[in-house]
Design an enzyme around this catalytic site. Structure first.
Site: not given
Ligand code: COA
Length: 257
Positions: A67, A113, A116, A136
């Protein structure tokens, strides 16, 4: 219909490909994307030319990374509850109970999400590079789009507890071993493999696919699945698909559904 975050492609042979198109945000599900996915699925439900749906994320990095964290970072208790409730009802439950099989093509990160969403689909195929998890708890949350219920259904309570409490990611190989995904293939073969299974499904009676989904889901939703199966089995006898299927068999020809 015009969508900002979703594209729909007719792959022919009654198969439609739905792609979540927010690659810069790793296809994170913001409110608009959830609303658009809802509209897309409602329109596909009513489209006779669609019998199986493949769901994938755009780009090579993510199916859906969760999400949209930026969107809910300042939410109150009530807003949080509303987010989960609306999401579950309008999208995740809609897909789980969809009358046509929905196959998730997990082409990269499927987190929060995103996992999910994949779990609400009926079948999951993953690419070798995919990573799955429900992180989460690392944000001070718990899964809110059905993850606490669907993950234990798929992998068992102990493994679900471990995944949810650690918030860690598992590889697609481990997901296969857990039964979280049905198959793992190289990324470049993911869509072709999904299409192959879709083609097999399409050869069968669409009304049977719909009834089978309902019957399988029934017990998991806390209802008497055996009794639902009896009712649905009976109703199959009133369909034109049943007449075609049995007539074709008795006449030693292939059915045309
Ligand atoms: N919500 C909002 N933005 C998200 C996102 C999320 N769940 N997951 C990734 N993004 C965005 C990042 O903020 C980044 O945006 P920016 O370029 O404007 O800063 C872009 O997507 C790329 O992500 P980034 O984190 O730079 O890539 P990465 O390869 O370093 O890491 C992940 C990849 C998936 C490990 C990391 O993005 C992450 O941990 N995301 C969140 C996962 C999460 O907690 N999901 C559950 C949400 S309830």
């Amino acid at each position: 219909m015009e969508f900002h975050n979703i594209s729909i492609q007719d792959l022919g042979g009654y198969v439609s490909l739905v792609t979540i198109e927010r690659p810069k945000k790793l296809n994170a599900l913001n409110k608009e994307t959830i609303a658009e996915l809802h509209q897309v699925f409602v329109s596909l439900e009513n489209d006779d030319q669609v019998r199986v749906i493949l769901l994938i994320g755009s780009g090579e990095k993510a199916f859906v990374a969760g999400a949209d964290i930026a969107e809910f970072a300042s939410f109150t208790i009530e807003q949080g509850k509303d987010l989960a409730e609306k999401g579950q009802k309008t999208l995740f439950d809609l897909i789980e109970n969809f009358s046509k099989p929905v196959i998730a093509a997990i082409n990269g990160f499927a987190l929060g999400g995103g996992l999910e969403l994949a779990m609400a689909c009926h079948i999951r195929y993953a690419s070798e590079n995919a990573k799955m998890g429900l992180p989460e708890v690392s944000l001070g949350l718990i899964p809110g789009y059905g993850g606490t219920q669907r993950l234990p259904q798929l992998v068992g309570k102990g493994r679900a507890m471990e995944m949810i409490l650690t918030g860690g990611m598992i590889s697609s190989t481990q997901a296969l071993e857990y039964g979280l995904v049905n198959r793992v293939v190289p990324q470049e073969e993911l869509l072709i493999s999904c299409l192959e299974i879709a083609k097999k499904i399409v050869q069968n009676a669409p009304s049977s696919a719909s009834a089978a989904i309902k019957a399988i889901n029934s017990g998991f939703a806390g209802n008497d699945g055996y009794s639902k199966e009896i009712t649905l089995f009976g109703s199959c006898f009133g369909t034109s698909d049943f007449i075609e299927g049995t007539t074709a068999f008795l006449n030693k020809r292939k059915p045309e559904f």
